[in-house]
Design an enzyme around this catalytic site. Structure first.
Site, mmCIF file in Angstrom:
data_model
loop_
_atom_site.group_PDB
_atom_site.id
_atom_site.type_symbol
_atom_site.label_atom_id
_atom_site.label_comp_id
_atom_site.label_asym_id
_atom_site.label_seq_id
_atom_site.Cartn_x
_atom_site.Cartn_y
_atom_site.Cartn_z
ATOM 1 N N GLY A 28 0.820 -1.204 0.000
ATOM 2 C CA GLY A 28 0.000 0.000 0.000
ATOM 3 C C GLY A 28 0.854 1.254 0.000
ATOM 4 N N GLY A 30 1.216 5.380 1.806
ATOM 5 C CA GLY A 30 0.831 6.345 2.820
ATOM 6 C C GLY A 30 1.225 7.735 2.374
ATOM 7 N N GLY A 31 1.137 8.685 3.282
ATOM 8 C CA GLY A 31 1.424 10.058 2.929
ATOM 9 C C GLY A 31 2.878 10.318 2.605
ATOM 10 C CB ALA A 33 6.855 5.614 2.785
ATOM 11 C CB VAL A 35 4.199 0.057 2.707
ATOM 12 C CG1 VAL A 35 4.698 -0.956 3.727
ATOM 13 C CG2 VAL A 35 4.083 1.436 3.339
ATOM 14 C CE LYS A 50 5.573 2.043 7.191
ATOM 15 N NZ LYS A 50 4.953 2.944 8.194
ATOM 16 C CG ASP A 170 -0.213 9.996 12.728
ATOM 17 O OD1 ASP A 170 -1.330 10.528 12.914
ATOM 18 O OD2 ASP A 170 0.135 9.509 11.641
#
Length: 559
Positions: A28, A30-31, A33, A35, A50, A170
């Site tokens: 998937g 993310g903001g 990286a 993965v 990542k 986070d």
């Protein structure tokens, strides 16, 4: 063999090499990286890799912050924290190799119906910034016992980070990973700080805040942060788990953020009838607007929970980690298209294997003692103590995930034979032959499997130490020392090895303390033969460890 290195700007696909890691598939994005599920070719180990976005990797300020914060996060060794193994660079690609968790994140687990979920990406964050609507769709409400099981493990992770001065920044369901056995792992420690530093204001030029669904008021306003900010975010997450949605919603990020700063907490009583009063009180305190009105530390929250676990939480208090079978269903479905010939071959081996026979405990103890005498204490070494709790390999249902690692390791008729096979083949130096003991014969519910799994963990600790991976060696050893169902004999051996590690670091007090813990366990061993073997093992260790091994005084103290 020619190396299959990716070209800059090209998408990574199966077979590409990044550092020592071979890409197997995407997990998937993310903001910050992309993965990937990858294999560490040195240690034959699965990792979540990542690979940072090029635009971030080219920023010199970001690079420096990345190195500092990622190194700090890598020092967090705890069973409820996703471990960072390595931080590296391959050409212009910067990457983080971290522990691969065969499971899903809490956000996916909280979705309406398991059957309606799209396949999840394990160990991968979800980029919320692409969602223009900040009204969360109502999800399922978890049972109270399951909620407490998750909460206790997240608090254990935060307690560890608080003790070393690291703020997560986070905490949210996307960063809480779950396994089917109910184990919880918090991921991405410090990465929010890596991406945006101390200034997390909505108006900060050139940054995207994403969804402030779980952010504390002081974080939204760009104020100074401490562990109480993480506790607020945990409170929002706990509200979501109990009531099926976060406490505040809004049409825009700014509208949602201002509710965290100004809006009162919704009345909890009418939202769900079975939530105990103590959990309602806990939520109100975690979600206080002013940090001074919250708990001061994760340890204080744990104290509060334990104070009430004999009161209104007594009927829902988990006496063990609560399994989450839906996690397995979701993960299995996410891998269905990827089953290949190697996986099918492994499944055939499993189906054809004879059933495991039961061995009496008396016989088992003798077998373990013999195996320890023959193999374990030769060249005894390891890595330092830095965490609490236990960690066990994933169950057999995760065949698709592990097939690249285990396809050439035959499954034996029972766990003892699997361990003996590993002993006979240990000259290969592969971690996987020991990890296969727990993979083929999961510890849950079977004391014989747990015992040999612990022995395999001891063997893996030695291999990781030899490879220079001290954190992983530590994880294997401490998973044994804090497993309450493990035999005292095996735990004593693990504490002694940890003592040797502290000796190598010239931490004399810690070395002495670990020897003392092994001595305390010695008093719980009833077998004369086991005691003799343990004492002999100490005599084969460095003389200064033997100096602190005083069974007579320990026995006297424990009378």
């Amino acid at each position: 063999m020619s190396e299959n290195r990716p070209e800059l700007g090209h998408k990574l696909t199966a077979g590409h090499l990044v550092g020592d890691y071979r890409i197997e598939r995407s997990l998937g994005s993310g903001g910050m990286a992309d993965v990937y599920y990858a294999i560490d070719q040195r240690l034959d180990r699965a990792v979540a890799l990542k690979v940072l976005r090029t635009v971030l990797a080219d920023d010199s300020t970001y690079q420096q912050r990345f190195q500092q914060e990622a190194k700090a996060a890598a020092a967090l060794v705890h069973p409820n924290i996703v471990q960072i193994y390595n931080i590296g660079q391959d050409g212009l690609l910067r990457y983080i190799a971290q522990e691969y968790i065969p499971g899903i994140n809490l956000r996916s687990y909280l979705a309406d119906q398991v059957s309606e979920l799209s396949p999840p990406n394990e160990s991968a964050p979800i980029d919320e910034s692409s969602n223009p609507n900040f009204n969360a769709k109502p999800g399922r409400q978890l049972p109270i016992a399951e909620t407490i099981s998750i909460l206790l493990q997240v608090l254990a992770a935060l307690n560890k980070s608080a003790n070393v001065g690291i703020i997560h920044r986070d905490i949210k369901p996307e960063n809480i990973m779950l396994t089917r056995d109910g184990e919880v792992k918090v991921t991405d420690f410090g990465l929010a700080h890596i991406q945006m530093g101390d200034d997390l204001q909505l108006t900060h030029p050139g940054t995207t805040l994403g969804t402030p669904m779980y952010m504390s008021p002081e974080q939204i306003q760009g104020g100074p942060l401490d562990i109480r900010s993480d506790l607020y975010s945990l409170g929002v997450t706990l509200f979501h788990v109990l009531y099926g949605r976060p406490p505040f919603q809004g049409e825009t990020a700014l509208a949602l953020a201002m509710q965290h700063v100004q809006a009162p907490l919704p009345d909890l009583e009418p939202l769900r009838e079975d939530v105990p009063k103590s959990l309602q009180k806990l939520l109100r305190r975690l979600l206080a607007k002013a940090p001074a009105d919250r708990f001061s530390s994760p340890s204080q929250v744990l104290d509060y929970l334990y104070e009430h676990h004999r009161q209104d939480l007594v009927k829902c208090w988990p006496d063990r980690i609560i399994p989450m079978p839906d996690v397995s269903l979701l993960q299995q479905r996410s891998h269905q298209p990827e089953l290949n010939a190697a996986t099918q071959k492994l499944q055939t081996l499993l189906a054809a294997a004879p059933s495991t026979s039961r061995t009496s405990w008396a016989t088992l103890i003798l077998v373990v003692s013999a195996l320890l005498g023959l193999a374990f204490w030769v060249g005894l070494r390891g890595a330092g103590l830095a965490k609490l709790g236990l960690s066990w390999p994933a169950p057999d249902q995760i065949l698709a995930v592990k097939q690249a690692v285990y396809q050439d390791i035959p499954r034996q008729s029972d766990v003892r034979q699997q361990y003996v096979w590993a002993l006979l083949n240990q000259s290969s130096g592969r971690v996987a032959i020991w990890e296969a003991v727990g993979h083929y014969f999961p510890a849950s519910g079977d004391p014989m499997n747990r015992l040999y799994g612990g022995l395999a963990q001891l063997q893996m600790a030695r291999l990781f130490e030899k490879a220079g991976d001290l954190d992983q060696a530590t994880r294997r050893l401490v998973s044994i020392t804090h497993d309450r169902q493990m035999l005292p004999l095996i735990q004593a051996y693990a504490w002694l090895e940890l003592a040797i590690v502290e000796r190598s670091r010239d931490h004399r007090d810690a070395m002495k303390q670990n020897v003392r813990k092994a001595l305390d366990l010695r008093s719980k061993i009833n077998s004369k033969k086991d005691l003799e073997q343990l004492d002999q093992a100490v005599r084969d260790m460095p003389s200064d460890i033997e100096l602190y091994w005083t069974p007579a005084s320990s026995d006297e103290e424990n009378k």
